[in-house]
Design a protein around this motif. Structure first.
Motif, short mmCIF file in Angstrom:
data_model
loop_
_atom_site.label_atom_id
_atom_site.label_comp_id
_atom_site.label_asym_id
_atom_site.label_seq_id
_atom_site.Cartn_x
_atom_site.Cartn_y
_atom_site.Cartn_z
N CYS A 114 0.94 -1.01 -0.17
CA CYS A 114 -0.06 0.16 -0.04
C CYS A 114 0.86 1.28 0.01
O CYS A 114 0.58 2.23 -0.53
CB CYS A 114 -0.66 -0.04 1.19
SG CYS A 114 -2.43 -0.99 0.99
N MET A 115 1.92 1.16 0.61
CA MET A 115 2.83 2.32 0.78
C MET A 115 3.52 2.66 -0.53
O MET A 115 3.52 3.57 -0.80
CB MET A 115 3.87 2.23 1.86
CG MET A 115 3.21 2.09 3.24
SD MET A 115 4.29 2.13 4.54
CE MET A 115 4.40 3.89 5.12
N PHE A 159 -0.39 4.98 -2.63
CA PHE A 159 -0.09 6.31 -1.80
C PHE A 159 -1.05 7.29 -2.01
O PHE A 159 -0.86 8.19 -1.51
CB PHE A 159 1.37 6.50 -2.03
CG PHE A 159 1.83 6.93 -3.46
CD1 PHE A 159 1.26 8.33 -3.81
CD2 PHE A 159 2.22 6.16 -4.45
CE1 PHE A 159 1.74 8.88 -5.18
CE2 PHE A 159 2.52 6.69 -5.60
CZ PHE A 159 2.31 8.13 -6.07
N GLY A 160 -1.83 7.03 -3.10
CA GLY A 160 -2.68 8.28 -3.31
C GLY A 160 -3.84 8.49 -2.12
O GLY A 160 -3.99 7.55 -1.39
N ASN A 161 -4.26 9.74 -2.07
CA ASN A 161 -5.22 9.95 -1.12
C ASN A 161 -6.76 9.64 -1.31
O ASN A 161 -7.02 9.82 -2.55
CB ASN A 161 -5.24 11.59 -0.91
CG ASN A 161 -6.01 11.85 0.26
OD1 ASN A 161 -6.93 11.40 0.75
ND2 ASN A 161 -5.57 13.03 1.14
N ARG A 173 -7.25 8.90 -10.44
CA ARG A 173 -7.21 7.39 -10.56
C ARG A 173 -6.33 7.04 -9.36
O ARG A 173 -6.76 5.82 -8.68
CB ARG A 173 -6.33 7.15 -11.92
CG ARG A 173 -6.53 5.64 -12.24
CD ARG A 173 -6.03 5.58 -13.67
NE ARG A 173 -4.69 5.61 -13.76
CZ ARG A 173 -4.05 6.33 -14.81
NH1 ARG A 173 -4.69 7.04 -15.69
NH2 ARG A 173 -2.62 6.46 -14.78
N LEU A 174 -5.40 7.49 -8.89
CA LEU A 174 -4.63 7.06 -7.63
C LEU A 174 -5.49 7.15 -6.51
O LEU A 174 -5.47 6.42 -5.64
CB LEU A 174 -3.22 7.94 -7.44
CG LEU A 174 -2.18 7.70 -8.59
CD1 LEU A 174 -0.94 8.67 -8.07
CD2 LEU A 174 -1.84 6.26 -8.71
N LEU A 193 -4.15 4.50 5.26
CA LEU A 193 -4.56 3.43 4.20
C LEU A 193 -3.55 1.98 4.49
O LEU A 193 -4.06 0.91 4.43
CB LEU A 193 -4.34 3.75 2.84
CG LEU A 193 -4.56 2.61 1.87
CD1 LEU A 193 -6.29 1.98 1.99
CD2 LEU A 193 -4.38 2.91 0.48
N PRO A 194 -2.31 2.27 4.52
CA PRO A 194 -1.58 1.07 4.82
C PRO A 194 -1.83 0.30 6.04
O PRO A 194 -2.26 -1.05 6.05
CB PRO A 194 0.03 1.60 4.97
CG PRO A 194 -0.04 2.80 4.33
CD PRO A 194 -1.52 3.30 4.64
#
Lengths: 381, 385
Positions: free
Chosen positions: A25-26, A30-32, A38-39, A238-239
């Motif tokens: 995930c990192m 890494f998108g918010n 797309r990220l 997220l990670p």
């Protein structure tokens, strides 16, 4: 030397799959999750998957899961989120500090709190609960499984009594030590709020969740960008969250087998403890106590010293008792509350298991205990 | 241009023929502490560094032998320029009503003597800063002017730790526990120029790894003053167990203390040190009565420095706070070996009795084994390396 980790109620070793997910995930997500591109969408999808997995662990709907920074934040959010000024709250004397400290502080600002006592098994008295519920009671917050002695509270009966007495009362269950250790069907249990933590089930630290039953509005602790349906602002971890999802998924699969395995470890441990004299088992092998916590008092030694002695054998455990002998009862409130004598509080060790532990590790620990105790007990004149 | 002007202890200035040695040691210690990127220049009775950052001031004020440091404006030896620098400095200080000028003329070729110079600069200040007056007895600020190769102007001085340069008075072995007293004792002797080697007695599993970490942190704190600190961690459990098993309970502490002293002495001999330092304060606890100290002292022949012997606990705590060891010392890990404290320790032990009790122990063997099992840690400022 083999490492025997029997401190799984403190924290667990993250699964390799979890570590991989966190790092993936990192690197790649890494998108918010709030970003329009797309990220951002990729990250949002990851969030969704994780939410589904964590929801499945307790049988909740995904939209009922609010991710937090851990169990403590979940407990804080639940309590502070539902109370109204001056209301009455019911809890037990053996809650985690992230509940007790909050309530003690609320008491100072005009709230009324009832602390239910527990019996020698570490279980609240339902009658006392029933008699404590009042018209202005707003919240009953009880831990599912106690972290030190592993006593399991009868959550279904608690909810039944509360609903019968006062329909406006919300029930919050701190399930940090229960999720992944006993099957939880939140809809059947009918509770309103439930705290979870990732690192107690081989997930990453710094992430937890609060189950909030659909329709309940919580006052948020943290204001900001309005993430997590306005209940918990801040860019999502997220990670951590995704790692939590993986851990929840792994522990959910064949949960009953895992539980049986852990029970087997405890049973074997207690069986073999018969070879050691002058001990008291504070968390027996029965339906009222969880299979992964074994709390034992060793007479004639201090828990802390025994803990360090076991370290020499690469065995890692916990003690509830404090370092300074004078302050034992201050630091450890759980063991005295089930009626343990001071010397038994002082000599208490908590072994806490995971399904990745083995019976061989128990045998190894028993031998180490025998050697350590014969060395340490030699001193007491 | 700004330079940091360093004054050193008057004791160094008074050292007659040896003065140069002490000065050189001080310069070396400062250089070690501040690193190679700075140069330290010598000038009669002063040292100079070409930088005045707060970090640098913090480091230099902690070097033993430094009386004070002052960020100085370095200007040409010209009355107007000196005056302008003085005015600028005073403008930066808030809320001052009175001042005086003190001048020092190291360069005797300068046309004005120090009195005349002070008067002139004072005049410039009075003309340029409204509502300020001279007070020679109790001024809010002293403006200093020193005429050397250039003129140095400074009006703010930071106090240094003073004392004698580290490593100019030989070596000593400090009995360092996790408590409040022993780091203070080590600090006080280091301040007299004594190089300190620390020894800590570790009673695993009765004391935790955290207790050891705490002692390493304390050594790291002392290293902020000494530059670095060699720390011996001595495995002590076996000795304690032997004493408990073979000696009387009320003699436990005193015999234990005698072992500690003996081991410290042996380490001192190995390290070429000639003294031992303890944090004992007369009468503080049972092992620190005069009778107990007499008995603990009897087994060894080296001088034992007890700089806290005549101090009250509150005063020791004050120094401890001042040198930054207090917050570490009060962490709770230390009292994990309460098991080794007898209920009624002897307060008036007799040497003959104690020596007789010790007959039951293989003293030499135990001491040798403990020293061979030592872990030696080289603790750097604030951390382990």
């Amino acid at each position: 030397m083999k490492l025997v980790y029997f401190d799984n109620s403190a924290t667990t070793r993250p699964h390799r799959e979890v570590v991989k997910e966190v790092s993936d995930c990192m690197e790649n997500y890494f998108g918010n999750p709030s970003s329009a591109h797309r990220l951002g969408l990729g990250a949002e999808k990851k969030m969704k998957q994780a939410r589904e997995k964590v929801a499945r662990l307790i049988g909740a709907l995904p939209q009922e899961i609010i991710f937090t920074s851990g169990g403590s934040e979940a407990n804080n959010t639940a309590i502070k989120g539902v109370i109204t000024p001056g209301c009455h709250i019911i809890t037990s004397k053996i809650e985690h500090p992230s509940v007790l400290r909050v309530l003690q502080k609320l008491e100072k600002s005009g709230y009324e709190v009832t602390y239910l006592s527990v019996d020698s098994r570490g279980i609240i008295k339902l009658e006392e609960l029933e008699n404590s519920i009042k018209d202005n009671t707003k919240l009953v917050t009880i831990m599912y499984v106690n972290n030190e002695i592993g006593s399991i509270q009868p959550v279904d009966k608690i909810v039944e009594i509360v609903r019968k007495k006062n329909k406006r009362v919300k029930v919050h269950i701190d399930a940090v030590q229960a999720a992944g250790k006993i099957p939880i069907d939140i809809k059947k249990l009918d509770v309103d709020l439930m705290s979870l933590s990732a690192h107690k089930i081989h997930g990453p630290k710094g992430v937890g969740a609060l189950y909030v039953r659909k329709g309940i509005k919580l006052e948020p602790l943290i204001l900001g960008g309005g993430q997590e349906w306005e209940v918990r602002s801040g860019t999502e971890n997220l990670p951590g969250i995704s790692g939590f999802g993986v851990a929840a998924e792994i522990i959910s699969s064949n949960l009953n087998e895992k539980i049986e395995h852990v029970k087997g470890i405890k049973k074997h441990f207690i069986e073999r403890l018969k070879e050691i004299d002058n001990i008291v088992i504070n968390s027996p092998y029965d339906d009222n106590h969880i299979g992964n916590i074994l709390n034992v008092s060793f007479e004639g030694v201090r828990g802390e010293v025994l803990l360090h002695a076991l370290e020499d054998y690469n065995i890692f455990v916990s003690t509830g008792s404090a370092c300074s002998s004078k302050k034992v009862s201050e630091k450890n409130y759980v063991l005295p509350s089930i009626g343990l004598k001071e010397c038994h509080v002082e000599g208490a060790i908590r072994f806490s298991f995971s399904y990745i532990n083995t019976v061989d590790e128990v045998d190894y620990t028993i031998e180490a205990l025998k050697k350590s105790l014969s060395f340490l007990r030699r001193l007491k004149k | 241009m700004k330079k940091l002007l360093i004054k050193f202890s008057s004791e160094i200035t008074l050292k007659g023929l040896n003065r140069k040695n002490f000065e050189d040691a001080l310069v070396k210690n400062i250089r070690e502490r501040i690193g190679k990127e700075y140069t330290v220049q010598k000038g009669s009775g002063r040292l100079f560094i070409g930088d005045c950052s707060h970090e640098l001031i913090d480091k230099v004020t902690k070097v033993f032998g430094v009386l004070s440091v002052a960020p100085a404006d370095v200007v040409e030896k010209d009355i107007d320029k000196i005056g302008a620098a003085a005015v600028e400095q005073l403008k930066e200080i808030e809320g001052i009503k009175t001042f005086k000028v003190e001048s020092k003329r190291a360069d005797k070729n300068f046309p004005l003597n120090s009195m005349e110079l002070s008067r002139k600069i004072g005049g410039i200040i009075l003309r340029n800063i409204p509502d300020i007056r001279v007070d020679v007895h109790n001024p809010d600020v002293v403006v200093n002017v020193e005429i050397r190769d250039m003129a140095y102007v400074y009006s703010k001085e930071y106090k240094g730790v003073a004392g004698m340069p580290y490593r100019t008075s030989g070596k000593g072995v400090l009995l360092l526990s996790g408590g409040i007293d022993s780091p203070v004792a080590g600090y006080m002797m280091a301040k007299r120029g004594l190089e300190i080697i620390s020894v800590y007695y570790h009673s695993h599993p009765y004391t935790s790894e955290r207790a050891k970490e705490k002692v390493i942190d304390l050594a790291g704190k002392l290293a902020e003053y000494t530059g670095s600190m060699k720390l011996y961690v001595i495995p002590f459990t076996k000795i304690q167990m032997e004493i408990i098993e073979k000696c009387r309970e009320d003699e436990l502490t005193i015999i234990m203390r005698r072992f500690m002293m003996k081991i410290a002495e042996q380490i001192a001999i190995n390290e070429g040190a000639l003294s031992i330092i303890t944090g004992e304060s007369l009468g503080q606890v049972a092992s620190q009565t005069l009778e107990s100290m007499y008995v603990t002292n009897s087994g060894i022949s080296m001088p034992v420095f007890r700089p806290l012997a005549g101090m009250d606990k509150v005063d020791i705590m004050d120094i401890s706070r001042q040198i930054g060891t207090y917050d570490i010392s009060i962490l709770p890990y230390e009292d994990c070996c309460t098991i080794f404290v007898p209920k009624h320790p002897k307060t008036k032990p007799r040497l003959n009795d104690i020596e007789a009790s010790e007959q039951a122990l293989d003293k030499e063997g135990l001491i040798k084994e403990a020293i061979e099992g030592a872990e030696v840690i080289n603790v750097q400022i604030g951390r382990e390396e």
